[in-house]
Design a protein around this motif. Structure first.
Motif, PDB file in Angstrom:
ATOM      1  N   ARG A 108       1.024 -46.016 -37.281  1.00 48.03           N
ATOM      2  CA  ARG A 108       1.891 -46.745 -38.215  1.00 48.03           C
ATOM      3  C   ARG A 108       2.345 -45.869 -39.373  1.00 48.03           C
ATOM      4  O   ARG A 108       3.476 -46.001 -39.842  1.00 48.03           O
ATOM      5  CB  ARG A 108       1.167 -47.973 -38.743  1.00 48.03           C
ATOM      6  CG  ARG A 108       0.849 -48.950 -37.638  1.00 48.03           C
ATOM      7  CD  ARG A 108       0.683 -50.357 -38.167  1.00 48.03           C
ATOM      8  NE  ARG A 108       0.226 -51.246 -37.118  1.00 48.03           N
ATOM      9  CZ  ARG A 108       1.028 -51.824 -36.239  1.00 48.03           C
ATOM     10  NH1 ARG A 108       2.298 -51.574 -36.273  1.00 48.03           N
ATOM     11  NH2 ARG A 108       0.542 -52.641 -35.320  1.00 48.03           N
ATOM     12  N   GLU A 109       1.510 -44.979 -39.829  1.00 50.64           N
ATOM     13  CA  GLU A 109       1.896 -44.098 -40.935  1.00 50.64           C
ATOM     14  C   GLU A 109       3.057 -43.197 -40.522  1.00 50.64           C
ATOM     15  O   GLU A 109       3.974 -42.959 -41.295  1.00 50.64           O
ATOM     16  CB  GLU A 109       0.707 -43.260 -41.386  1.00 50.64           C
ATOM     17  CG  GLU A 109      -0.367 -44.049 -42.095  1.00 50.64           C
ATOM     18  CD  GLU A 109      -1.542 -43.172 -42.489  1.00 50.64           C
ATOM     19  OE1 GLU A 109      -1.457 -41.945 -42.356  1.00 50.64           O
ATOM     20  OE2 GLU A 109      -2.555 -43.734 -42.934  1.00 50.64           O
ATOM     21  N   ASP A 117      10.659 -43.871 -41.068  1.00 50.59           N
ATOM     22  CA  ASP A 117      11.584 -44.856 -41.638  1.00 50.59           C
ATOM     23  C   ASP A 117      12.030 -44.441 -43.043  1.00 50.59           C
ATOM     24  O   ASP A 117      13.219 -44.528 -43.377  1.00 50.59           O
ATOM     25  CB  ASP A 117      10.938 -46.239 -41.696  1.00 50.59           C
ATOM     26  CG  ASP A 117      10.859 -46.918 -40.337  1.00 50.59           C
ATOM     27  OD1 ASP A 117      11.556 -46.453 -39.411  1.00 50.59           O
ATOM     28  OD2 ASP A 117      10.113 -47.907 -40.218  1.00 50.59           O
ATOM     29  N   ARG A 118      11.083 -43.997 -43.853  1.00 50.02           N
ATOM     30  CA  ARG A 118      11.423 -43.551 -45.213  1.00 50.02           C
ATOM     31  C   ARG A 118      12.384 -42.377 -45.172  1.00 50.02           C
ATOM     32  O   ARG A 118      13.381 -42.337 -45.904  1.00 50.02           O
ATOM     33  CB  ARG A 118      10.154 -43.163 -45.980  1.00 50.02           C
ATOM     34  CG  ARG A 118       9.400 -44.315 -46.574  1.00 50.02           C
ATOM     35  CD  ARG A 118       8.376 -43.832 -47.594  1.00 50.02           C
ATOM     36  NE  ARG A 118       7.506 -42.777 -47.076  1.00 50.02           N
ATOM     37  CZ  ARG A 118       6.342 -42.965 -46.469  1.00 50.02           C
ATOM     38  NH1 ARG A 118       5.897 -44.191 -46.283  1.00 50.02           N
ATOM     39  NH2 ARG A 118       5.618 -41.945 -46.047  1.00 50.02           N
ATOM     40  N   GLU A 166       6.202 -45.338 -40.486  1.00 42.94           N
ATOM     41  CA  GLU A 166       6.646 -45.632 -41.846  1.00 42.94           C
ATOM     42  C   GLU A 166       7.255 -44.396 -42.501  1.00 42.94           C
ATOM     43  O   GLU A 166       8.264 -44.484 -43.197  1.00 42.94           O
ATOM     44  CB  GLU A 166       5.474 -46.161 -42.672  1.00 42.94           C
ATOM     45  CG  GLU A 166       5.021 -47.545 -42.269  1.00 42.94           C
ATOM     46  CD  GLU A 166       3.731 -47.962 -42.960  1.00 42.94           C
ATOM     47  OE1 GLU A 166       3.179 -47.152 -43.738  1.00 42.94           O
ATOM     48  OE2 GLU A 166       3.286 -49.098 -42.710  1.00 42.94           O
ATOM     49  N   ARG A 167       6.658 -43.244 -42.281  1.00 46.92           N
ATOM     50  CA  ARG A 167       7.178 -42.001 -42.834  1.00 46.92           C
ATOM     51  C   ARG A 167       8.562 -41.692 -42.250  1.00 46.92           C
ATOM     52  O   ARG A 167       9.496 -41.315 -42.961  1.00 46.92           O
ATOM     53  CB  ARG A 167       6.197 -40.854 -42.553  1.00 46.92           C
ATOM     54  CG  ARG A 167       6.538 -39.568 -43.244  1.00 46.92           C
ATOM     55  CD  ARG A 167       5.429 -38.521 -43.126  1.00 46.92           C
ATOM     56  NE  ARG A 167       5.035 -38.268 -41.739  1.00 46.92           N
ATOM     57  CZ  ARG A 167       3.845 -38.595 -41.206  1.00 46.92           C
ATOM     58  NH1 ARG A 167       2.926 -39.190 -41.943  1.00 46.92           N
ATOM     59  NH2 ARG A 167       3.571 -38.326 -39.954  1.00 46.92           N
TER      60      ARG A 167
END
Length: 74
Positions: free
Chosen positions: A8-9, A15-16, A12-13
């Motif tokens: 998930r990290e 996506d950012r 998320e990274r």
């Protein structure tokens, strides 16, 4: 059956980073649009002040030479 491990990290990274990239592209596009708009407005303002150039006079069309008739003799 083994379930797939989801990082998930990492998602998320990614996506950012994607959002940052899209934001930077949007800012660049807006800056270009503003610059082009300003140039267009300056051009329109300068052409509005100057009188239009006189129309170029076209020479009259050339007259075509009459074609010769061919008479065949047997």
């Amino acid at each position: 059956m083994k379930t797939r491990r989801i990082d998930r990290e990492k998602i998320e990274r990614a996506d950012r980073e994607a959002k940052l990239l899209l934001e930077a592209e949007r800012h660049a596009r807006e800056a270009k649009t503003a610059r082009l708009r300003e140039q267009r407005q300056l051009l329109e303002a300068s052409t509005a002040r100057t009188p239009p150039a006189p129309a170029a006079v076209k020479p009259p069309p050339r007259q075509r030479k009459p074609t010769r008739k061919v008479i065949e003799v047997d």
